[in-house]
Design a protein around this motif. Structure first.
Motif, PDB file in Angstrom:
ATOM      1  N   ASN A  20    -101.372-118.455 -15.260  1.00  0.00           N
ATOM      2  CA  ASN A  20    -100.839-119.437 -16.933  1.00  0.00           C
ATOM      3  C   ASN A  20     -99.420-118.469 -17.120  1.00  0.00           C
ATOM      4  N   ALA A  21     -99.200-117.449 -17.266  1.00  0.00           N
ATOM      5  CA  ALA A  21     -97.568-117.236 -17.336  1.00  0.00           C
ATOM      6  C   ALA A  21     -96.684-117.938 -17.103  1.00  0.00           C
ATOM      7  N   LEU A  22     -96.389-117.867 -15.181  1.00  0.00           N
ATOM      8  CA  LEU A  22     -95.970-118.986 -14.717  1.00  0.00           C
ATOM      9  C   LEU A  22     -96.193-120.287 -15.395  1.00  0.00           C
ATOM     10  N   ARG A  23     -96.838-120.952 -15.540  1.00  0.00           N
ATOM     11  CA  ARG A  23     -96.774-122.380 -15.872  1.00  0.00           C
ATOM     12  C   ARG A  23     -96.858-122.753 -17.232  1.00  0.00           C
ATOM     13  N   HIS A  24     -97.065-121.714 -17.885  1.00  0.00           N
ATOM     14  CA  HIS A  24     -96.950-122.082 -19.056  1.00  0.00           C
ATOM     15  C   HIS A  24     -96.458-121.499 -20.151  1.00  0.00           C
ATOM     16  N   SER A  25     -95.471-120.675 -19.701  1.00  0.00           N
ATOM     17  CA  SER A  25     -94.993-120.363 -21.056  1.00  0.00           C
ATOM     18  C   SER A  25     -93.468-120.000 -20.841  1.00  0.00           C
ATOM     19  N   ALA A  26     -93.076-120.348 -19.439  1.00  0.00           N
ATOM     20  CA  ALA A  26     -91.487-120.342 -19.671  1.00  0.00           C
ATOM     21  C   ALA A  26     -91.513-119.091 -20.005  1.00  0.00           C
ATOM     22  N   ALA A  27     -92.124-117.728 -19.296  1.00  0.00           N
ATOM     23  CA  ALA A  27     -90.875-116.584 -18.949  1.00  0.00           C
ATOM     24  C   ALA A  27     -90.278-116.061 -18.319  1.00  0.00           C
ATOM     25  N   ASP A  28     -89.444-114.975 -18.920  1.00  0.00           N
ATOM     26  CA  ASP A  28     -88.641-114.708 -17.591  1.00  0.00           C
ATOM     27  C   ASP A  28     -88.799-113.628 -16.835  1.00  0.00           C
ATOM     28  N   ASN A  29     -89.581-112.366 -17.537  1.00  0.00           N
ATOM     29  CA  ASN A  29     -90.114-110.732 -17.492  1.00  0.00           C
ATOM     30  C   ASN A  29     -92.118-110.747 -17.607  1.00  0.00           C
ATOM     31  N   ILE A  30     -91.854-110.172 -16.714  1.00  0.00           N
ATOM     32  CA  ILE A  30     -93.341-110.231 -17.148  1.00  0.00           C
ATOM     33  C   ILE A  30     -93.841-108.458 -17.094  1.00  0.00           C
ATOM     34  N   ARG A  31     -95.491-107.644 -17.651  1.00  0.00           N
ATOM     35  CA  ARG A  31     -95.139-106.951 -17.544  1.00  0.00           C
ATOM     36  C   ARG A  31     -96.661-106.754 -17.046  1.00  0.00           C
ATOM     37  N   LEU A  32     -97.623-105.977 -16.290  1.00  0.00           N
ATOM     38  CA  LEU A  32     -98.851-106.142 -15.472  1.00  0.00           C
ATOM     39  C   LEU A  32     -99.215-104.337 -16.013  1.00  0.00           C
ATOM     40  N   THR A  33     -99.696-104.171 -16.556  1.00  0.00           N
ATOM     41  CA  THR A  33    -100.156-102.864 -16.671  1.00  0.00           C
ATOM     42  C   THR A  33    -101.698-102.158 -16.784  1.00  0.00           C
ATOM     43  N   ALA A  34    -102.239-101.288 -15.738  1.00  0.00           N
ATOM     44  CA  ALA A  34    -103.338-101.247 -15.523  1.00  0.00           C
ATOM     45  C   ALA A  34    -103.804 -99.384 -16.011  1.00  0.00           C
ATOM     46  N   ARG A  35    -105.227 -99.806 -16.563  1.00  0.00           N
ATOM     47  CA  ARG A  35    -105.577 -97.923 -17.452  1.00  0.00           C
ATOM     48  C   ARG A  35    -106.614 -97.980 -17.212  1.00  0.00           C
ATOM     49  N   VAL A  36    -107.139 -96.944 -16.596  1.00  0.00           N
ATOM     50  CA  VAL A  36    -108.254 -96.411 -17.209  1.00  0.00           C
ATOM     51  C   VAL A  36    -108.800 -95.213 -18.307  1.00  0.00           C
ATOM     52  N   ARG A  37    -108.615 -95.731 -19.057  1.00  0.00           N
ATOM     53  CA  ARG A  37    -109.708 -95.004 -20.402  1.00  0.00           C
ATOM     54  C   ARG A  37    -110.443 -94.816 -20.923  1.00  0.00           C
ATOM     55  N   HIS A  38    -111.229 -93.830 -21.355  1.00  0.00           N
ATOM     56  CA  HIS A  38    -112.696 -93.826 -21.616  1.00  0.00           C
ATOM     57  C   HIS A  38    -113.339 -94.520 -20.862  1.00  0.00           C
ATOM     58  N   ASP A  39    -113.508 -94.904 -20.375  1.00  0.00           N
ATOM     59  CA  ASP A  39    -114.801 -95.282 -19.194  1.00  0.00           C
ATOM     60  C   ASP A  39    -114.218 -96.679 -18.848  1.00  0.00           C
ATOM     61  N   ARG A  40    -113.256 -97.232 -19.442  1.00  0.00           N
ATOM     62  CA  ARG A  40    -113.124 -98.847 -19.459  1.00  0.00           C
ATOM     63  C   ARG A  40    -111.877 -98.790 -18.502  1.00  0.00           C
ATOM     64  N   LEU A  41    -111.713-100.209 -18.318  1.00  0.00           N
ATOM     65  CA  LEU A  41    -110.378-100.468 -17.436  1.00  0.00           C
ATOM     66  C   LEU A  41    -110.035-101.722 -18.071  1.00  0.00           C
ATOM     67  N   THR A  42    -108.511-101.160 -18.578  1.00  0.00           N
ATOM     68  CA  THR A  42    -108.047-102.303 -19.209  1.00  0.00           C
ATOM     69  C   THR A  42    -106.386-102.621 -18.550  1.00  0.00           C
ATOM     70  N   VAL A  43    -106.682-104.257 -18.661  1.00  0.00           N
ATOM     71  CA  VAL A  43    -105.751-104.403 -17.753  1.00  0.00           C
ATOM     72  C   VAL A  43    -104.667-105.250 -18.716  1.00  0.00           C
TER      73      VAL A  43
END
Length: 462
Positions: free
Chosen positions: A380-403
Motif C-alpha cells: 500500500n505504501a508503494l502504490r498509494h503514499s508516494a513515499a521516499d522512505n519506509i520504516r519496518l519495526t517488529a517487537r514482542v512486548r508484554h506477550d503481544r507482537l507489534t508490527v
C-alpha cells in the motif's frame, strides 16, 4: 463343512461367553451404583444443614429489617408508627438489594460444591475469564445469573435445614410409633407419650403402629422426592447457563480460524508444489537453453531464437520465484518471521529501514498473519503514499507482537477506502489481532498491527 460348522459353534460360544461376562459386569456395576447413590444423597442432605444455616444467618440478617417492618401490622396506631415502619422497610429493601448479590456469590459456590456430591463423576467448573474488578462488581447487580444465585441462597437457607429437620423427625418418630404397642404393654398403665399424642393401652397404640409403618414407607419416598426437587431447582439456579449468542460467536470464531488454517495450509501446499515441481522443471529448461545458446553461433537465426527463449525463461523464472514468495515464502517456514521481514524489506523497491526484535519464534498462525500484514502495508505504501522512505519495526512486548510500517508519504489512508487495509484487518482478526492506522493528510502514515503472542515458542508443524 463339518469343520466350518464346528468353527461357527466355537465362535458363537465365545461370543455368548463374552456377552455373559459383559452382562455380569454391567449387573455388578448397577448393583453397586444403588448404595453409592443413596450414600451421595445422604451426604447431600447432611451438608444442607451447615450450608443452609450459613445462608440463613447471612441472608436472614439482611432480610430481618423487612420482616420486622411487615410484622404485626395491627400494631400501627399512628402516622408516626407508619412512617417508622416505612423507613425500616425501605432500609431493609435497600440493604437486601445492595448486599444480597454480593453475599450470594460464595453461598452459590458452596451449593455448587454440594451439588457435585450427587454426581458420580463430578467435573470441575471451568475457570472464569479474568475481568476487571469493576466489571465483575457491576455484573453482580446487572446479570440474571447473579439474581438467580440470590434466589438459590434463600432456597438453601429454607430447604437445607428444613429437610434435615424433617429427616430427623421422621427417623425419630417412625421407630417410636412402630414400637408403640410394645412400649405401652410394658408400661405401668399410665399414659405413654409417643411424640404426637399419648396412648394408655395397646389398642390405643395400634393406630400409631400403623402410622409408623406407613410413614416408614412413604416418608422415604417423600424425602427422596423433596431432596431431588431441591437439588434440581438449586442446579437450575446456580449453574451457569450457556449464552446462545456467546456460543454462536465462539462457533463462528472457531469456524473462521479453521478456514484460515485450511487456507494457510493450502497456500503452503501450492508453494511447495510450485517450488519442488514447476520451478525445478523451469530451472532445468533454463539451463538447457543456456547450454544450447552457448553451442550456437550468436549471429545465427537459431542462436538468436534460443537466446530469446533463454531470456524469456529467466524472466519467467524470476516471475515464478516472486509468485512463490507471494503465496508463502519459504524463508518464513525455514527461518521464521524475523528473517522473512528482513527479506521483505530487502526486495522492496524503496529504501526500508528494518528493525526487528523477536526473542522467539511466534506461533505459525501469528507468523503468517504478521508477515502478510507487513507485506500488504508495504504494498500500500508503494502504490498509494508516494513515499521516499519506509520504516519496518517488529517487537514482542508484554506477550503481544507489534508490527509497525511507517512511511513519509502524503498520508490520508483510511481503513474504509478499500486500499487493502480492510482485507489486512480481516486477516489479522483471525488470530485475535487488531490494526490501527494513523495517516493525517500530508503524512506520515503509520500502520500498526498488534497480535497476541505467547511468551514461549510453541511446537508447530512447520
Amino acid at each position: 463343512m463339518p469343520s466350518y460348522a464346528l468353527l461357527r459353534r466355537r465362535r458363537s460360544g465365545s461370543r455368548a461367553t463374552a456377552d455373559h461376562a459383559t452382562a455380569d459386569r454391567t449387573a455388578d456395576h448397577t448393583a453397586g451404583a444403588g448404595p453409592r447413590r443413596r450414600l451421595r444423597g445422604l451426604a447431600y442432605l447432611a451438608l444442607g444443614l451447615p450450608v443452609g444455616l450459613l445462608a440463613l444467618v447471612v441472608l436472614g440478617a439482611l432480610t430481618a429489617p423487612v420482616l420486622m417492618a411487615c410484622a404485626r401490622p395491627a400494631d400501627i396506631s399512628s402516622w408516626a408508627d407508619a412512617a417508622r415502619r416505612a423507613a425500616l422497610l425501605t432500609f431493609g429493601i435497600l440493604l437486601t438489594v445492595g448486599v444480597a448479590p454480593l453475599a450470594a456469590a460464595p453461598l452459590a459456590a458452596l451449593e455448587r460444591h454440594r451439588l457435585r456430591v450427587l454426581a458420580s463423576a463430578p467435573t470441575e467448573p471451568t475457570a472464569p475469564e479474568p475481568r476487571p474488578h469493576a466489571v465483575r462488581f457491576r455484573a453482580r447487580y446487572t446479570t440474571a445469573r447473579a439474581w438467580r444465585e440470590v434466589a438459590a441462597g434463600y432456597l438453601v437457607a429454607v430447604a437445607g435445614p428444613g429437610l434435615v429437620l424433617l429427616a430427623a423427625t421422621w427417623a425419630v418418630l417412625c421407630p417410636i410409633w412402630l414400637a408403640a404397642p410394645l412400649v405401652v404393654a410394658r408400661s405401668s398403665g399410665g399414659p405413654v407419650a409417643l411424640g404426637i399424642g399419648h396412648a394408655r393401652s395397646v389398642p390405643d397404640a395400634l393406630p400409631y403402629c400403623a402410622a409408623g409403618l406407613a410413614a416408614g414407607v412413604l416418608g422415604i419416598v417423600v424425602l427422596i422426592t423433596l431432596v431431588r426437587a431441591q437439588a434440581a431447582l438449586s442446579r437450575t439456579l446456580v449453574e451457569p447457563r450457556p449464552d446462545p449468542l456467546a456460543t454462536r460467536l465462539v462457533e463462528v470464531t472457531r469456524s473462521r480460524s479453521r478456514l484460515a488454517d485450511g487456507f494457510a495450509a493450502e497456500r503452503r501446499r501450492i508453494e511447495r508444489d510450485l517450488h519442488d515441481g514447476a520451478q525445478q522443471q523451469l530451472l532445468g529448461l533454463t539451463l538447457q537453453l543456456g547450454l544450447a545458446r552457448m553451442d550456437l553461433p550468436a549471429d545465427s537465426a537459431a542462436g538468436q531464437a534460443v537466446a530469446r527463449a533463454h531470456d524469456q525463461a529467466k524472466t519467467l523464472m524470476a516471475d515464478l520465484r516472486e509468485l512463490i514468495r507471494g503465496i508463502h515464502p519459504q524463508v518464513l517456514t525455514d527461518r521464521g518471521l524475523g528473517a522473512a521481514l528482513y527479506e521483505l524489506a530487502e526486495f522492496c523497491p524503496l529504501p526500508v529501514a528494518a528493525d526487528i526484535d523477536l526473542p522467539h519464534r511466534p506461533p505459525q498462525a501469528v507468523e503468517t498473519a504478521a508477515y502478510f500484514a507487513a507485506a500488504e502495508a508495504l504494498a500500500n505504501a508503494l502504490r498509494h503514499s508516494a513515499a521516499d522512505n519506509i520504516r519496518l519495526t517488529a517487537r514482542v512486548r508484554h506477550d503481544r507482537l507489534t508490527v509497525d510500517v511507517e512511511d513519509d508519504g502524503r498520508g490520508g489512508a483510511r481503513l474504509a477506502d478499500g486500499t487493502g487495509l480492510t482485507g489486512l484487518a480481516d486477516r489479522v482478526a483471525v488470530v485475535d489481532g487488531t490494526i490501527r492506522v494513523s495517516s493525517p493528510p500530508g503524512g506520515p502514515t503509520l500502520v500498526r498491527v498488534t497480535i497476541p503472542c505467547p511468551p514461549h515458542p510453541q511446537e508447530d508443524d512447520r
